[in-house]
Design a protein around this motif. Structure first.
Motif, PDB file in Angstrom:
ATOM      1  N   LYS A  90     -22.381 -43.116   7.335  1.00  0.00           N
ATOM      2  CA  LYS A  90     -22.393 -44.495   6.838  1.00  0.00           C
ATOM      3  C   LYS A  90     -23.306 -45.382   7.691  1.00  0.00           C
ATOM      4  N   GLU A  91     -23.358 -45.111   9.009  1.00  0.00           N
ATOM      5  CA  GLU A  91     -24.167 -45.936   9.908  1.00  0.00           C
ATOM      6  C   GLU A  91     -25.637 -45.501   9.953  1.00  0.00           C
ATOM      7  N   GLY A  92     -25.964 -44.416   9.244  1.00  0.00           N
ATOM      8  CA  GLY A  92     -27.367 -44.042   9.118  1.00  0.00           C
ATOM      9  C   GLY A  92     -27.806 -42.797   9.844  1.00  0.00           C
ATOM     10  N   ALA A  93     -26.853 -42.019  10.368  1.00  0.00           N
ATOM     11  CA  ALA A  93     -27.209 -40.795  11.088  1.00  0.00           C
ATOM     12  C   ALA A  93     -27.467 -39.645  10.125  1.00  0.00           C
ATOM     13  N   VAL A  94     -28.343 -38.732  10.543  1.00  0.00           N
ATOM     14  CA  VAL A  94     -28.543 -37.462   9.849  1.00  0.00           C
ATOM     15  C   VAL A  94     -27.525 -36.489  10.439  1.00  0.00           C
ATOM     16  N   LEU A  95     -26.594 -36.001   9.643  1.00  0.00           N
ATOM     17  CA  LEU A  95     -25.519 -35.171  10.164  1.00  0.00           C
ATOM     18  C   LEU A  95     -25.961 -33.731  10.416  1.00  0.00           C
ATOM     19  N   PHE A  96     -25.384 -33.135  11.471  1.00  0.00           N
ATOM     20  CA  PHE A  96     -25.499 -31.691  11.696  1.00  0.00           C
ATOM     21  C   PHE A  96     -24.171 -31.198  12.238  1.00  0.00           C
ATOM     22  N   ASN A  97     -23.873 -29.930  12.022  1.00  0.00           N
ATOM     23  CA  ASN A  97     -22.558 -29.378  12.364  1.00  0.00           C
ATOM     24  C   ASN A  97     -22.585 -28.418  13.546  1.00  0.00           C
ATOM     25  N   SER A  98     -23.777 -28.017  13.979  1.00  0.00           N
ATOM     26  CA  SER A  98     -23.896 -27.088  15.104  1.00  0.00           C
ATOM     27  C   SER A  98     -25.295 -27.208  15.690  1.00  0.00           C
ATOM     28  N   TYR A  99     -25.451 -26.711  16.905  1.00  0.00           N
ATOM     29  CA  TYR A  99     -26.782 -26.761  17.509  1.00  0.00           C
ATOM     30  C   TYR A  99     -27.743 -25.782  16.849  1.00  0.00           C
ATOM     31  N   ALA A 100     -27.227 -24.742  16.243  1.00  0.00           N
ATOM     32  CA  ALA A 100     -28.079 -23.844  15.475  1.00  0.00           C
ATOM     33  C   ALA A 100     -28.669 -24.588  14.274  1.00  0.00           C
ATOM     34  N   GLU A 101     -27.850 -25.426  13.628  1.00  0.00           N
ATOM     35  CA  GLU A 101     -28.329 -26.220  12.498  1.00  0.00           C
ATOM     36  C   GLU A 101     -29.335 -27.269  12.963  1.00  0.00           C
ATOM     37  N   LEU A 102     -29.066 -27.913  14.105  1.00  0.00           N
ATOM     38  CA  LEU A 102     -30.001 -28.912  14.625  1.00  0.00           C
ATOM     39  C   LEU A 102     -31.338 -28.269  14.976  1.00  0.00           C
ATOM     40  N   ASP A 103     -31.288 -27.099  15.552  1.00  0.00           N
ATOM     41  CA  ASP A 103     -32.505 -26.364  15.891  1.00  0.00           C
ATOM     42  C   ASP A 103     -33.330 -26.119  14.633  1.00  0.00           C
ATOM     43  N   PHE A 104     -32.665 -25.747  13.556  1.00  0.00           N
ATOM     44  CA  PHE A 104     -33.353 -25.506  12.290  1.00  0.00           C
ATOM     45  C   PHE A 104     -33.951 -26.797  11.721  1.00  0.00           C
ATOM     46  N   LEU A 105     -33.204 -27.903  11.855  1.00  0.00           N
ATOM     47  CA  LEU A 105     -33.680 -29.188  11.330  1.00  0.00           C
ATOM     48  C   LEU A 105     -34.878 -29.724  12.089  1.00  0.00           C
ATOM     49  N   LEU A 106     -34.879 -29.556  13.417  1.00  0.00           N
ATOM     50  CA  LEU A 106     -35.929 -30.159  14.240  1.00  0.00           C
ATOM     51  C   LEU A 106     -37.153 -29.268  14.427  1.00  0.00           C
ATOM     52  N   GLN A 107     -36.913 -27.968  14.578  1.00  0.00           N
ATOM     53  CA  GLN A 107     -38.015 -27.028  14.809  1.00  0.00           C
ATOM     54  C   GLN A 107     -38.867 -27.449  16.017  1.00  0.00           C
ATOM     55  N   VAL A 108     -38.178 -27.789  17.131  1.00  0.00           N
ATOM     56  CA  VAL A 108     -38.905 -28.190  18.349  1.00  0.00           C
ATOM     57  C   VAL A 108     -38.625 -27.216  19.491  1.00  0.00           C
TER      58      VAL A 108
END
Length: 212
Positions: A194-212
Motif C-alpha cells: 500500500k505504501e509503494g514497496a515492490v514485495l519479495f518473499n525471499s532473498y532468492a526472489e530478490l536476487d532474481f528481481l534485481l540481477q545485481v
C-alpha cells in the motif's frame, strides 16, 4: 533501473530480531495493562523509534510507563539478542553474490545494530557501512537516515534502492525518492504494498528481481 547501491534496514531484513524484541516489549507492557497480539506489534512497532512505541502503549493504557521501563527493556532485549539473533534466511548467500556496494541504515542505536550484526555473523560484511538514526537525530518515517546513507556511500538517490520490512521504513524510503523493496513476512504484505514497496518473499526472489 541501474542499481548501484543497496541500503538495507537491519531488524527483520538482515537479522531475525523482530520476534525477540516485540515479544519482550509486549511481555513487559502487559504488566502495565497493555494487550496486543504479536502480529499487530509487527505492524505497529516495527521500524519505529522506541519512544514512539512507548507512547503508543501509554496512550492505550492512559498512563505513563515507569521511568525505568526503557532501560529495563534495553537490558532484557540486549541479553536476549546476545544469544538468540540469527541472520535472515538467504542473506549471506545474497550478500556474497553482490557485485555492488551496500550498507545498513537503521532507526536503532549504533551499539544495538553492531551487536545484532555481530551475533548473526554479519558484522564483517558491514564494517564502516553502518548508519544509525541516532547519529543524525532523524527517525523513520522521515527519510533522513536513507538520504544520509546514500550520501555517505557516495551515491545519489536515483542510484540506490532500499530494502525494508516495516511500514515506517517504506514510507521513509518513498519520501526520500528511493525505489523500495519490501520483505514480506505474512504480517506486513498489505501495508508495505500500500505504501509503494515492490514485495519479495525471499532473498532468492530478490536476487532474481534485481540481477545485481
Amino acid at each position: 533501473m541501474d542499481v548501484k547501491c543497496i541500503i538495507f534496514d537491519c531488524d527483520g531484513v538482515l537479522v531475525d530480531t523482530e520476534k525477540i524484541g516485540n515479544g519482550i516489549l509486549l511481555e513487559m507492557a502487559a504488566e502495565h495493562g497493555f494487550e496486543m497480539k504479536l502480529e499487530d506489534a509487527y505492524r505497529d512497532f516495527n521500524g519505529r523509534n522506541l519512544k514512539e512505541c512507548f507512547l503508543h502503549i501509554e496512550n492505550a493504557i492512559a498512563k505513563k510507563l515507569p521511568d525505568s521501563f526503557e532501560n529495563e527493556y534495553r537490558e532484557k532485549s540486549f541479553e536476549a539478542f546476545k544469544t538468540q539473533v540469527k541472520p535472515m534466511e538467504g542473506i549471506v548467500t545474497f550478500l556474497n553474490k553482490l557485485k555492488i556496494p551496500y550498507c545498513v541504515a537503521s532507526s536503532g542505536p549504533l551499539d544495538k545494530i553492531r551487536l545484532n550484526l555481530e551475533v548473526a555473523g554479519l558484522l564483517d560484511k558491514f564494517e564502516n557501512k553502518i548508519f544509525s538514526s541516532y547519529e543524525i537525530h532523524s527517525w523513520k518515517p522521515e527519510p533522513g537516515i536513507f538520504l544520509h546513507a546514500a550520501k555517505e556511500m557516495g551515491f545519489i538517490v536515483e542510484d540506490c534502492i532500499v530494502i525494508e520490512d516495516s511500514k515506517a521504513g517504506v514510507i521513509a524510503g518513498i519520501r526520500g525518492g528511493f525505489k523500495v523493496y519490501g520483505f514480506a513476512n505474512g504480517y506486513n504484505n498489505e501495508d508495505l504494498e500500500k505504501e509503494g514497496a515492490v514485495l519479495f518473499n525471499s532473498y532468492a526472489e530478490l536476487d532474481f528481481l534485481l540481477q545485481v
